[in-house]
Design an enzyme around this catalytic site. Sequence first.
Site, PDB file in Angstrom:
ATOM      1  N   GLN A  18       3.435   1.958  -2.926  1.00 17.64           N
ATOM      2  CA  GLN A  18       4.580   1.186  -2.445  1.00 17.64           C
ATOM      3  C   GLN A  18       5.673   1.067  -3.514  1.00 17.64           C
ATOM      4  O   GLN A  18       6.845   1.340  -3.251  1.00 17.64           O
ATOM      5  CB  GLN A  18       4.129  -0.225  -2.042  1.00 17.64           C
ATOM      6  CG  GLN A  18       3.239  -0.309  -0.837  1.00 17.64           C
ATOM      7  CD  GLN A  18       3.014  -1.746  -0.415  1.00 17.64           C
ATOM      8  OE1 GLN A  18       3.868  -2.365   0.219  1.00 17.64           O
ATOM      9  NE2 GLN A  18       1.867  -2.306  -0.785  1.00 17.64           N
ATOM     10  N   ALA A  67      -2.778   2.401  -9.906  1.00 19.80           N
ATOM     11  CA  ALA A  67      -3.892   1.470 -10.077  1.00 19.80           C
ATOM     12  C   ALA A  67      -4.948   1.709  -9.016  1.00 19.80           C
ATOM     13  O   ALA A  67      -4.659   2.237  -7.933  1.00 19.80           O
ATOM     14  CB  ALA A  67      -3.400   0.021 -10.004  1.00 19.80           C
ATOM     15  N   TYR A  68      -6.157   1.307  -9.328  1.00 17.92           N
ATOM     16  CA  TYR A  68      -7.239   1.259  -8.358  1.00 17.92           C
ATOM     17  C   TYR A  68      -7.118  -0.119  -7.711  1.00 17.92           C
ATOM     18  O   TYR A  68      -7.433  -1.133  -8.325  1.00 17.92           O
ATOM     19  CB  TYR A  68      -8.585   1.423  -9.064  1.00 17.92           C
ATOM     20  CG  TYR A  68      -9.766   1.551  -8.128  1.00 17.92           C
ATOM     21  CD1 TYR A  68     -10.226   0.464  -7.394  1.00 17.92           C
ATOM     22  CD2 TYR A  68     -10.440   2.762  -8.003  1.00 17.92           C
ATOM     23  CE1 TYR A  68     -11.312   0.578  -6.535  1.00 17.92           C
ATOM     24  CE2 TYR A  68     -11.537   2.883  -7.148  1.00 17.92           C
ATOM     25  CZ  TYR A  68     -11.958   1.791  -6.422  1.00 17.92           C
ATOM     26  OH  TYR A  68     -13.036   1.908  -5.581  1.00 17.92           O
ATOM     27  N   TYR A 132     -11.994  -5.691 -10.101  1.00 20.36           N
ATOM     28  CA  TYR A 132     -10.573  -5.320 -10.083  1.00 20.36           C
ATOM     29  C   TYR A 132      -9.794  -6.136 -11.103  1.00 20.36           C
ATOM     30  O   TYR A 132      -9.056  -5.588 -11.929  1.00 20.36           O
ATOM     31  CB  TYR A 132     -10.007  -5.528  -8.683  1.00 20.36           C
ATOM     32  CG  TYR A 132      -8.502  -5.424  -8.592  1.00 20.36           C
ATOM     33  CD1 TYR A 132      -7.852  -4.216  -8.839  1.00 20.36           C
ATOM     34  CD2 TYR A 132      -7.723  -6.534  -8.277  1.00 20.36           C
ATOM     35  CE1 TYR A 132      -6.471  -4.114  -8.765  1.00 20.36           C
ATOM     36  CE2 TYR A 132      -6.342  -6.439  -8.192  1.00 20.36           C
ATOM     37  CZ  TYR A 132      -5.725  -5.234  -8.445  1.00 20.36           C
ATOM     38  OH  TYR A 132      -4.353  -5.144  -8.372  1.00 20.36           O
ATOM     39  N   LYS A 136      -8.028  -4.764 -14.608  1.00 22.70           N
ATOM     40  CA  LYS A 136      -6.580  -4.882 -14.813  1.00 22.70           C
ATOM     41  C   LYS A 136      -6.268  -5.696 -16.074  1.00 22.70           C
ATOM     42  O   LYS A 136      -5.315  -5.388 -16.798  1.00 22.70           O
ATOM     43  CB  LYS A 136      -5.928  -5.516 -13.589  1.00 22.70           C
ATOM     44  CG  LYS A 136      -5.907  -4.626 -12.356  1.00 22.70           C
ATOM     45  CD  LYS A 136      -5.060  -3.377 -12.552  1.00 22.70           C
ATOM     46  CE  LYS A 136      -3.570  -3.709 -12.590  1.00 22.70           C
ATOM     47  NZ  LYS A 136      -2.740  -2.473 -12.711  1.00 22.70           N
TER      48      LYS A 136
END
Length: 304
Positions: A18, A67-68, A132, A136
């Site tokens: 996005q 990113a995952y 997650y 990060k």
Amino acid sequence: MAREIVTREILVLGGGGQVGTELQRQSWGEGVAIHAPTRDALDITDEAAIARAVAERPYAAVINTAAYTAVDKAESDVAAAWRLNALAPAYLAAETAKAGIPLVHVSTDYVFDGSGTGAYAPDAPVHPVSVYGASKAAGEMAVRTGNPRHAVVRTAWVVSPHRANFVKTMLRLAGERDKLTVVADQRGCPTSAGDLAAALVAVALRLAEDGNAPAGTYHCVNAGATTWYDFAVAIMAGAAARGARSVPVEPIPSTAFKTPVTRPANSELSTETLNRAFGLTPRPWSEALDDILDQLIGSPLKQA
């Protein structure tokens, strides 16, 4: 027609997402060329590939939006999440630092556990409670320690006309169901990918042009906080105003929606530091939502 002279080149990673899509749609100004290799063209979990890519051109800045982001899947796909969210930023930080290139890295509200009250400041202690979030947070640390010319930009609840996101999901489900049920006890700040991209452009160009630009961690979300339930209600109201199908929304507690990961109850982020350092003041999320719905559905119908 005279060919435009390129004076600055920017490397964008995660260009298919996005934010990466919106970065390529932004007006960067004269003389700026954007390079956004696909995932197939550049595997950012490959240290050697990153070294080659960074050395390929005299980039003025690198922006990492890759990113995952499959939050639930990360709980069972730990190694993949850490490779993309922690190791890849470490490789990027090391290589950009060698080349003297500033690195702008996008992070997330999930570095917090969501138990705090009010809006989190960028210097609030992190306490991730998911794979997650932990991966990060590690990526952030890698960027801070690996490249002194950096900006870590945390965001939350990103929506846009592109890819899968909450706005598009609500519109799709409204076309399939007679009622929506949405959690009402999680609070955060919806963020337009376009507005976030515009902020990343400003930050990246400032770091590229000013060797004394302030490095650090910042938050960028649209102004105002809401719940997922109230956000869904606003989406349905916007759809109805544009002549699209709209259905009632029923509030439910998070406990009624079982997932492998407990979402933060509070994801509200303060943007005051972003404003002080870069003069950026994000607009209200309701205005950003209107723009997204205009792109997805069309302008509101005129009243008779």
